[in-house]
Design an enzyme around this catalytic site. Sequence first.
Site, PDB file in Angstrom:
ATOM      1  N   HIS A 126      29.162  57.738  27.432  1.00 53.11           N
ATOM      2  CA  HIS A 126      28.557  58.278  28.646  1.00 53.11           C
ATOM      3  C   HIS A 126      29.327  59.491  29.160  1.00 53.11           C
ATOM      4  O   HIS A 126      30.554  59.497  29.208  1.00 53.11           O
ATOM      5  CB  HIS A 126      28.559  57.164  29.695  1.00 53.11           C
ATOM      6  CG  HIS A 126      27.814  57.485  30.939  1.00 53.11           C
ATOM      7  ND1 HIS A 126      26.458  57.739  30.962  1.00 53.11           N
ATOM      8  CD2 HIS A 126      28.240  57.581  32.234  1.00 53.11           C
ATOM      9  CE1 HIS A 126      26.079  57.968  32.206  1.00 53.11           C
ATOM     10  NE2 HIS A 126      27.135  57.889  32.987  1.00 53.11           N
ATOM     11  N   SER A 168      24.860  61.226  35.086  1.00 49.34           N
ATOM     12  CA  SER A 168      24.679  59.806  35.343  1.00 49.34           C
ATOM     13  C   SER A 168      23.704  59.595  36.501  1.00 49.34           C
ATOM     14  O   SER A 168      22.566  60.042  36.442  1.00 49.34           O
ATOM     15  CB  SER A 168      26.036  59.144  35.602  1.00 49.34           C
ATOM     16  OG  SER A 168      25.957  57.743  35.526  1.00 49.34           O
ATOM     17  N   GLU A 178      26.219  56.024  23.825  1.00 52.78           N
ATOM     18  CA  GLU A 178      26.159  55.543  25.209  1.00 52.78           C
ATOM     19  C   GLU A 178      24.925  54.679  25.454  1.00 52.78           C
ATOM     20  O   GLU A 178      23.908  54.788  24.763  1.00 52.78           O
ATOM     21  CB  GLU A 178      26.191  56.708  26.191  1.00 52.78           C
ATOM     22  CG  GLU A 178      24.961  57.587  26.233  1.00 52.78           C
ATOM     23  CD  GLU A 178      24.962  58.491  27.456  1.00 52.78           C
ATOM     24  OE1 GLU A 178      25.045  57.970  28.590  1.00 52.78           O
ATOM     25  OE2 GLU A 178      24.889  59.725  27.272  1.00 52.78           O
TER      26      GLU A 178
END
Length: 229
Positions: free
Chosen positions: A177, A55, A147
Site C-alpha cells: 500500500h 488511501s 497491496e
Amino acid sequence: MARLALASGARVVGIDYRLAPEHPYPAQLEDALAAFDGLVERGHAPGEIALAGDSAGGNLALVAQLALRDRGAQAGCAALISPWLDLAASSASTRANDPTDYGTRDGLARQARDVAGALALDDPRLSPLHARLDGLAPLFIQVGDAERLHDEGVELARRARAAGVDVTLDVLRDMPHNGPVLAEYHPEGARGAETLGSYLRACLSAASPAPRARPPSTRPGAGAPAHRA
C-alpha cells in the site's frame, strides 16, 4: 507531499480535513470542497487544479471530483494513489494480499464503519467504485500489486475507461500500500513518485502556463489539491 511538489513542479495544499470516527461522512467531502472553492475564490480556475490523495485520501479525491462534476466545474485531473474505493472490501486482493500488506482486514473493516456512520458500506457516496463515472476529467490510478486495494484500483480503471474516461493506470511491481511513501527505500517506490509527479506536471501545464499567487498554507492531510505554481 514535499516529494510530490518537487516531482510535479506544483504547489501542494494539504487539507486538514475532519476525521472519523468523530466526524463521519460527509464531513471530509465538505472540507475538501471548501478547500477547492477557496482556491477558486483566490483566482485559480478549476481546470488549473488537480486533486490527489492516497488511501482514504484517494477515496476523498475521487468523491470530491464526482461532486465537482455534478456541480459542473471539475478539477483538471485527479491522481489516486492506492485509493480505498470499496469500503465493503469485496475484492479478492483484500484477502490474497493480506500477507504482503500493512495492517489487518479487521482493522480496515473497523475504519470503514467509522467513516460510514449510518450509510451502507457499498453506498456509492462512500465507495466510489460503484459510482457513475461518465463525464469525469482524466484519472491517474496507482496501485501496488502486493497491496490489499490492488483489485479496487484496477477495477476502477476498467469501469472508468468503459465510461469514456481518460485513465492512466500505473501498477507498482512488488509494492504494498502507498508505494510512493517508500521512495527513499525502494526504486519502484521512487519510480512511482516520479511517474505521479510527471503526470500531474503534464496535467497542470496543459491547463495553465500562467503563474499564480501563493495560497495561504495549511496543515498537511492525506488528500491534497495541487495547483500549478
